[in-house]
Design an enzyme around this catalytic site. Structure first.
Site, PDB file in Angstrom:
ATOM      1  CG  ASP A 120      -1.340 -12.990   0.328  1.00  0.00           C
ATOM      2  OD1 ASP A 120      -1.283 -12.439  -0.781  1.00  0.00           O
ATOM      3  OD2 ASP A 120      -0.407 -12.985   1.142  1.00  0.00           O
ATOM      4  CG  LEU A 124       1.038   1.087  -6.182  1.00  0.00           C
ATOM      5  CD1 LEU A 124       0.951   1.306  -7.686  1.00  0.00           C
ATOM      6  CD2 LEU A 124       0.945   2.405  -5.440  1.00  0.00           C
ATOM      7  CB  THR A 177      -3.499 -12.004   4.917  1.00  0.00           C
ATOM      8  OG1 THR A 177      -2.771 -12.202   3.704  1.00  0.00           O
ATOM      9  CG2 THR A 177      -4.588 -13.051   5.027  1.00  0.00           C
TER      10      THR A 177
END
Length: 415
Positions: A143, A301, A141
């Site tokens: 994140d 992006l 991930t």
């Protein structure tokens, strides 16, 4: 390994996710797996019996190298939430019938928090029914919010892209002069965790001051205090660049992006689709101070820019893919591979496996001490944490001046 392996990819893709896939495939074959199947669109595709034999697509070492350099999920992804076992046992019966049909010894799932929920539920069902298939999670991930792991594959490359882009945006901001100044607000992914937004500070160096303000979702956002800070800054310098997380919220818990528009789309895991934070704040500042403003949303992006991938990130993604297969082959199930940092100087990192029940549906947030007192910037400790993860480059394979990727399976593409 005496039988077959199946691997899937789930959740938001990254620039490094296919390096993990390459690691799974190579390690499984080296350990004797007869076939390595790839689920098309994760567990959702498996339920529809959509899968491929990866040997049909990774035929040479060049194919493997291209796969490592190919962004997005090569096998296709999904955001499918498995029901609780007691709610719909039929779903699990169907999945395990398919696994039996394919003679699957190990099930590897590459993903983030929600994907680890899938591993947890499948491994629990296997325990309940005494089924021999082993289930291992492979972290992925951008994140960087998975618990128990130092960091996640995918984060380093996204952080490198964000730091690079922010530096270029800052430089661009000084090109033109406006009477009342210009304020550029850059929106970066991150619903509850600000790891990506904090990476914008990597732009700071001898040749760049870095962003002027950084706002993470861990800290409540006071829009009036924000306005006052911007006013003071544009009185001091002609161009201001601010990094904001898409998930910043006011003290009452309202997403800033909801102040301008209602959010209608909610995914299977109950996550609202966040967008428009920078746009709202840019309009607000223009109205408050009469200055020129720009809103930039990095959007997909930041997770698909494989041309600026971190070499450390790509190597570690491959490493965790291999470690997932090794763990399954050695009898582990209901586990996720984690990265354990051994040292910063020189940077060294190894792998372990941890109980997925302690990881699924949890989130690792940026520590409060890694954000300055007034919540407007990250500390040097944050930068020291992320900097080793962005080191090195992975040269694209260029054809006619454009990076070449591994062809997508025809089942996923009409081209």
């Amino acid at each position: 390994m005496k039988r077959n392996v199946i691997v899937g990819q789930s959740g938001g893709p990254t620039a490094a996710i296919n390096s993990s896939l390459a690691g799974v495939y190579r390690t499984a074959k080296d350990r004797g797996a007869s076939k390595v199947y790839g689920m098309l669109h994760g567990i959702q595709g498996l339920l529809e019996e959509k899968y491929i034999d990866l040997a049909d697509h990774i035929k040479t070492e060049l194919d493997a190298e291209l796969l490592k350099r190919t962004p997005a999920a090569f096998l296709g992804s999904c955001r499918y939430k498995l029901p609780e076992i007691h709610e719909n046992r039929e779903v699990y019966e169907k999945i395990f019938e398919i696994l039996d049909k394919l003679d699957i010894e190990a099930f590897i799932y590459i993903g983030g928090n929600d994907s680890m929920d899938t591993i947890k539920k499948l491994s629990d069902y296997a325990i309940i029914t005494g089924h021999p298939t082993r289930f291992i999670g492979c972290p992925k991930t951008i994140d960087n919010d998975l618990a128990l792991t130092d960091h996640t594959p995918g984060y380093g490359s996204a952080a490198k892209y964000i730091g690079t882009s922010m530096k270029e945006i800052i430089r661009d901001g000084f090109c033109l002069e406006y009477e009342k100044g210009i304020v550029t607000i850059v929106e970066i992914m991150g619903r509850n965790a600000g790891w990506l937004t904090g990476a914008s500070a990597l732009a700071r160096g001898e040749d760049c001051e870095g962003p002027d303000l950084i706002y993470l979702p861990e800290i409540p956002f006071d829009i009036h205090e924000f306005s006052n800070r911007v006013k003071k800054l544009i009185e001091e310098k002609p161009s201001i660049v601010i990094a904001v997380s898409e998930g910043i919220r006011t003290p009452d818990g309202t997403y800033v992006c909801e102040l301008g528009n209602s959010i209608d789309f909610v995914d299977a895991f109950g996550h609202k689709q966040l967008s428009g934070t920078a746009s709202y704040l840019a309009s607000f500042i223009a109205g408050e101070h009469g200055c020129k403003t720009r809103a930039i949303e990095l959007s997909t992006l930041q997770r698909s820019a494989s041309h600026t991938a971190s070499r450390v990130d790509i190597l570690e993604a491959y490493q965790v893919g291999g470690a997932a297969v090794k763990a399954a082959d050695e009898g582990d199930s209901g586990k996720m591979v984690v990265l354990q940092r051994l040292s910063d100087d020189p940077y060294q990192c190894g792998t372990e496996v941890k109980d997925v029940h302690k990881i699924a549906n949890d989130e690792k947030l940026v520590p409060r001490e890694w954000v300055n007192a007034d919540g407007t910037y990250v500390t040097n400790e944050f930068i020291s944490y992320v900097r080793p993860l962005i080191q090195g480059d992975v040269s694209p394979v260029m054809v006619d001046g454009i990076p070449r990727h591994l062809y997508a399976p025809k089942e996923l593409s009409h081209r």
